[in-house]
Every structure is written in structure tokens, then in C-alpha cells.
Scaffold this motif. Structure first.
Motif, short mmCIF file in Angstrom:
data_model
loop_
_atom_site.label_atom_id
_atom_site.label_comp_id
_atom_site.label_asym_id
_atom_site.label_seq_id
_atom_site.Cartn_x
_atom_site.Cartn_y
_atom_site.Cartn_z
N ARG A 177 0.91 -1.02 -0.12
CA ARG A 177 -0.03 -0.05 0.04
C ARG A 177 0.81 1.18 0.05
N TYR A 178 2.24 1.23 0.24
CA TYR A 178 2.90 2.33 0.32
C TYR A 178 3.01 3.00 -1.05
N TRP A 179 3.01 2.15 -2.05
CA TRP A 179 3.00 2.85 -3.44
C TRP A 179 1.90 3.65 -3.87
N ILE A 180 0.89 3.38 -3.08
CA ILE A 180 -0.27 4.53 -3.46
C ILE A 180 0.33 5.85 -3.28
N ILE A 181 1.09 6.31 -2.36
CA ILE A 181 1.53 7.60 -2.08
C ILE A 181 2.22 8.13 -3.55
N PHE A 182 2.98 7.09 -4.16
CA PHE A 182 3.68 7.75 -5.41
C PHE A 182 2.65 7.57 -6.50
N ALA A 183 1.71 6.73 -6.68
CA ALA A 183 0.62 6.75 -7.44
C ALA A 183 -0.06 8.08 -7.47
N VAL A 184 -0.29 8.76 -6.36
CA VAL A 184 -1.06 10.04 -6.15
C VAL A 184 -0.12 10.86 -6.66
N LEU A 185 1.13 10.93 -6.38
CA LEU A 185 2.12 11.91 -6.80
C LEU A 185 2.47 12.11 -7.94
N ASN A 186 2.41 10.88 -8.84
CA ASN A 186 2.75 11.07 -10.17
C ASN A 186 1.25 11.26 -11.14
N VAL A 187 0.11 11.07 -10.42
CA VAL A 187 -1.25 11.46 -11.19
C VAL A 187 -1.14 13.06 -10.99
N SER A 188 -0.76 13.58 -10.02
CA SER A 188 -0.81 15.05 -9.66
C SER A 188 -0.10 15.59 -10.83
N PHE A 189 1.03 15.31 -11.30
CA PHE A 189 2.05 15.98 -11.94
C PHE A 189 1.19 16.29 -13.17
N VAL A 190 0.32 15.23 -13.87
CA VAL A 190 -0.17 15.71 -15.34
C VAL A 190 -1.09 16.81 -15.23
N PRO A 191 -1.99 17.49 -14.19
CA PRO A 191 -2.51 18.50 -14.32
C PRO A 191 -1.57 19.93 -14.06
N ILE A 192 -0.60 19.55 -13.11
CA ILE A 192 0.44 20.39 -12.93
C ILE A 192 1.05 20.75 -14.11
N VAL A 193 1.84 19.95 -14.97
CA VAL A 193 2.45 20.30 -16.17
C VAL A 193 1.51 20.69 -17.20
N PHE A 194 0.07 20.36 -17.31
CA PHE A 194 -0.94 20.85 -18.23
C PHE A 194 -0.92 22.38 -17.99
N PHE A 195 -1.27 22.89 -16.72
CA PHE A 195 -1.63 24.23 -16.43
C PHE A 195 -0.38 25.06 -15.98
N PHE A 196 0.65 24.77 -15.90
CA PHE A 196 1.80 25.36 -15.56
C PHE A 196 3.07 25.13 -16.19
N PHE A 197 3.36 24.38 -17.05
CA PHE A 197 4.55 24.11 -17.55
C PHE A 197 4.50 24.57 -19.15
N PRO A 198 5.10 25.80 -19.64
CA PRO A 198 4.97 26.22 -20.94
C PRO A 198 5.91 25.27 -21.83
N GLU A 199 5.42 25.11 -23.23
CA GLU A 199 6.42 24.42 -24.01
C GLU A 199 7.57 25.22 -24.53
N THR A 200 8.71 24.62 -24.07
CA THR A 200 9.99 25.10 -24.78
C THR A 200 10.57 24.55 -25.94
N ASN A 201 9.85 23.54 -26.70
CA ASN A 201 10.40 23.14 -27.87
C ASN A 201 10.34 23.94 -29.19
N GLY A 202 11.38 23.95 -29.74
CA GLY A 202 11.54 24.84 -30.97
C GLY A 202 11.79 26.40 -30.66
N ARG A 203 12.11 26.78 -29.31
CA ARG A 203 12.46 28.06 -28.96
C ARG A 203 13.64 28.28 -28.63
N SER A 204 14.42 29.40 -28.82
CA SER A 204 15.60 29.77 -28.27
C SER A 204 15.59 30.03 -27.10
#
Length: 502
Positions: A413-440
Motif C-alpha cells: 500500500r506504500y506505493w499508493i503515495i507515489f501513484a497519487v504524486l505521479n497522477v498530480s503531475f499531469v494537471p500541474i504540467v498541463f496548466f503551469f509548464f510552458p512548452e519550450t520546444n523549438g524556442r531559443s
């Protein structure tokens, strides 16, 4: 006449390949090797015989519990050393340059590995672990900055993300070497030789550093002609070609618009320093080992999967890979939490452990180093990258400390902690991480300067990609803003002259 230099007789693409093969790859093989170097030796009979205070194999009860605490502290000394090694770059990297910082890390690595592998007491071994960590922390914070600042926009992703592949390859090498040496020796050589072996990586890199180009963006902070010559060599262009001149102008504009005080990392003005620092610190990864042979095959699989982002990071961008990786890791952790601890479902758990090693390198191995250096402004690239690296090392330390009691008390059951953490990264990246590909790197500065925390992603999406003509227009507008008073005075003089003649 073109006086741009050659490095080891090479320019352009050949020079960049040489930089990867002669500096980046062996430096990160050293990094990866030391990350996995103690995993297979701590339970060897010859090792615990030398360090009985670390013996958790032949002890029981309170003695075993005490030794486990000591063993955890000694192992964690490496991560803490890496934290301080990363942060130490803030004090001197911008003063002495990227190449000299890498050299300092490699020299320290040689000294530290000698201390660690020759240890006869727990105290000496611990000091060696701290110093090895310090060296690796320095290397992990300085090599990505140098590599990013020497990269072209088009292939920067694949160029830098090779680091992740080399880390995996280094870990794989250490696991197999340790496994092999358990058959080759029955004395302390079975752990001393594997520990000192990565010295060859440091010794290999050091002489080549004297023939490598320094970061042109660091050189632009006072050595402009040398910076131009380096840019020309990296791009395989004439000294005063349009592309080289445009890149010089971009860098100088970025330097003029940014400030350099460390206290600004705690502020969030026009340059968005605090925002960028938090984004760079957000990435978190972990991994665990089982038996020696499972560990060897796992890291081998991870190394193979580390090839995937080389072909996808500049095609699909940073955001998609991060979200895909985080979602896959969350699923793996959730399944492991549901299937682990039972003999009937153990095979399913093993399958998802291997799948974990498929998803992990796609988004959270080399890409974390790349993204942290990309979003950092030129004057703050070393501090932000150092803080990001220190945060990851600190997270690795925390996970290493909490996992043994966590798995003991919570089981699968310890791995549930990391499942929740990883799932939370999806909306964090979607809403707060700008795309840098192709930019100087300078365009990325422009994105942050024209946005705030909650619209930086949409700003990056809408902002047109900068061309050389756009840069010329910006320089023209800037020159025009600096001239009004001079023009007005000139016109007045002309009118005065005409009036006096009349």
C-alpha cells in the motif's frame, strides 16, 4: 577573413558530437555509475566483515535495527553531499565558467573515490560517500548548463536528453560490474574495485576539457569577441554571418533585460525568477531495486527505454512527454500497490515494475535536466539549475529514508503515495509548464516576461516563433527609444543654425 576557431580540428555538428562523446557521456556515466555503485555491495560478506556496524545480514533484533539506521545514514550521505555539491555551483560557476566547474567536479570525484574505495572504517567510508556525492552534484548541475548553452534550438532536446541515457547506462554498468565481481573475488576486492572503477570516466574526460569550447552565453558577459568566435564554431558559420550576429544580439538583449542578484530568486518581477525556480524544482523521480539479478535486468531495460526520448523530445515537445510519463508511472504504481505482497499476483507486480522502467526515462530522467536549464534566464541559469538539482537529490534522500519503514509498515500500500504524486503531475504540467520546444533560450525569457503564473502556458502557445527579422525590428525599436533626446537636440541645433543664418 574568418578567424573562428576549431576545437580538436572540428566545427559544427562534428564538434557537438565530440562534446557529447568526450565530455557529456562519460561525465554522466560517472554520475549513473555512482548512483548505483553501493546497491549491490552493502550485503556482501566481505563488506559487512570490514564494516560490522553496517551488517544487517548476520544480525538480529536490536543490533540489526541499530545497524540499519547507521547503514541508512551512510548510504544517504551520498545524496546529502550531492545537495551541497549542486548548491556550491551557485558560488563560483558564474565566476570561473562552465568548463572549469566541470573540471572541479571531476577532480573532486577522483579524490573522493580514492577515499571511499580505500576505506577501513565507517567514518572514512562515510566521508568518501559525502565527497563522491558532492562531486556528482557539481557535475549534474554544471554539465547540463554548459550543454544547453552550447546547443542550437532545433536539436537542443535530443542533445541534452542524452544525459538520461548515460545515467541509465552508468547504473546498468555498476550493477553488472558488481554482480560480476562477486564471482571474481572473495576478498574486499569484490567491492573495492567496483567502487574505484568509475575513476576511469573522470580521467578520460579531464584532458579533453582543455580543448572544448566554453559556453558562448557565459562568454557574452564580458568576452564578446571570444563568444562570437565560439558561436561561429558551434554553428559552423562565418564570424559575421547573419545567424551568428542574430544569436549574439539575442544573447545581449537577454543579458541587458535580466538582473543577477540571488535574492531575486525569491521575487517574481518581470523576469518571473521565482516562477521559473519553482517549475525547475517540481520534477521528482524515484526507483527501487529488488534482488541483484532483478536489479541488473531492470536497469538494463531502463537503459534501452532511455533511447525513446532521443527521438521524441524534439518532435512531440517537453509537455507531452512529461504528462505521458507521469500518467504511465501513476498506473504502474497503482497496479503495484494492488498486486504486490501476494504470491498469486506477484508476476503482475513484476511486469509493472518493468513497465515503470519504460515510462520513467521518457519524461523524468534526462528531460528534468533539460527543462530546468531551458526555463532559467541567462544570469540565473546556474542558481536555478543548481537549486533544481539540489531539490531532486534531496527528494532522493527523503525517498531513500522513508521507503524502508514505509514498505515495512504499509507493505504494497506504500506505493499508493507515489501513484497519487505521479497522477498530480499531469494537471500541474498541463496548466503551469510552458512548452519550450523549438524556442531559443532567449525566446523562452520573452515568454516569461510577458506572462504570469496562470497564463504562461497559453502565452507560450500563442507567441509567434521569433525570426531574425523580428530580432532586427526589436533592436531597431530599442535603438529608437534610446535616441529621441539626441534627435530632438539635433533638430533644435539645425533650426538654431538656420535661424542664425537668417
Amino acid at each position: 577573413m574568418d578567424h573562428s576557431p576549431k576545437y580538436l580540428g572540428m566545427r559544427g555538428a562534428r564538434l557537438k558530437v565530440a562534446m557529447v562523446l568526450l565530455v557529456v557521456a562519460p561525465s554522466f556515466l560517472l554520475f549513473g555509475y555512482n548512483n548505483g555503485s553501493t546497491g549491490g555491495i552493502l550485503t556482501l560478506e566481505s563488506f559487512v566483515h570490514q564494516f560490522p556496524k553496517l551488517d544487517t545480514v548476520n544480525t538480529k533484533g536490536s543490533v540489526k535495527a541499530h545497524n540499519s539506521l547507521v547503514k541508512g545514514a551512510v548510504t544517504a550521505a551520498y545524496d546529502l553531499g550531492a545537495v551541497f555539491g549542486s548548491l556550491s555551483c551557485i558560488m563560483y560557476s558564474d565566476k570561473i565558467g562552465r568548463i572549469r566547474t566541470i573540471l572541479a567536479g571531476l577532480i573532486l570525484a577522483i579524490i573522493a573515490l580514492a577515499i571511499e574505495s580505500s576505506a577501513y572504517t565507517v567514518a572514512q567510508f562515510t566521508i568518501g560517500r559525502v565527497l563522491v556525492g558532492w562531486a556528482i552534484g557539481t557535475i549534474s548541475a554544471s554539465v547540463p548548463v554548459w550543454q544547453t548553452e552550447c546547443s542550437t534550438t532545433k536539436h537542443r532536446g535530443a542533445f541534452v536528453i542524452l544525459e538520461g541515457l548515460c545515467i541509465s547506462a552508468g547504473i546498468t554498468t555498476s550493477e553488472w560490474v558488481t554482480y560480476a565481481f562477486t564471482f571474481a573475488f572473495s576478498s574486499s576486492a569484490e567491492w573495492r574495485v567496483p567502487l574505484v572503477l568509475p575513476v576511469v570516466f573522470a580521467l578520460f574526460v579531464m584532458p579533453f576539457l582543455f580543448f572544448m569550447p566554453e559556453s558562448p552565453r557565459w562568454l557574452c558577459q564580458g568576452r564578446l569577441e571570444e563568444a562570437r568566435r565560439t558561436l561561429a564554431a558551434l554553428a559552423d558559420e562565418d564570424l559575421y554571418s547573419l545567424d551568428v550576429s542574430a544569436e549574439m544580439d539575442r544573447i545581449q538583449l537577454s543579458l541587458e533585460s535580466s538582473r543577477g542578484s540571488l535574492k531575486l530568486l525569491l521575487t517574481n518581477g518581470k523576469e518571473r525568477y521565482l516562477h521559473r525556480t519553482i517549475l525547475a524544482m517540481t520534477d521528482l523521480g524515484f526507483k527501487a531495486n529488488k534482488s541483484r539479478i532483478l536489479s541488473c535486468t531492470l536497469v538494463t531495460a531502463q537503459t534501452c527505454c532511455s533511447l525513446i526520448p532521443l527521438f521524441t523530445v524534439d518532435r512531440f515537445g517537453r509537455r507531452k512527454l512529461l504528462m505521458f510519463s507521469a500518467a504511465g508511472l501513476a498506473v504502474c504504481m497503482a497496479v503495484m500497490a494492488g498486486t504486490g505482497g501476494s504470491s498469486t499476483t506477484a508476476s503482475a507486480a513484476v511486469v509493472f515494475i518493468y513497465l515503470y522502467d519504460f515510462f520513467y526515462p521518457i519524461g523524468f530522467l534526462g528531460l528534468t535536466f533539460l527543462y530546468a536549464t531551458e526555463i532559467a534566464p541567462i544570469r540565473m541559469r546556474v542558481p536555478i539549475t543548481a537549486i533544481a538539482n539540489a531539490t531532486q537529490w534531496l527528494c532522493q534522500f527523503v525517498v531513500g529514508q522513508i521507503s524502508p519503514p514505509g514498505t515495512t509498515n504499509l507493505s504494497n500500500r506504500y506505493w499508493i503515495i507515489f501513484a497519487v504524486l505521479n497522477v498530480s503531475f499531469v494537471p500541474i504540467v498541463f496548466f503551469f509548464f510552458p512548452e519550450t520546444n523549438g524556442r531559443s533560450l532567449e525566446e523562452i525569457d520573452h515568454i516569461f516576461e510577458n506572462s504570469h503564473v496562470f497564463n504562461v502556458v497559453s502565452t507560450a502557445r500563442k507567441l509567434p516563433y521569433q525570426t531574425n527579422q523580428d530580432l532586427e525590428d526589436m533592436l531597431h525599436d530599442k535603438a529608437g527609444q534610446e535616441q529621441p533626446k539626441h534627435v530632438e537636440d539635433t533638430d533644435t541645433d539645425k533650426e538654431g543654425g538656420k535661424m542664425s543664418k537668417a
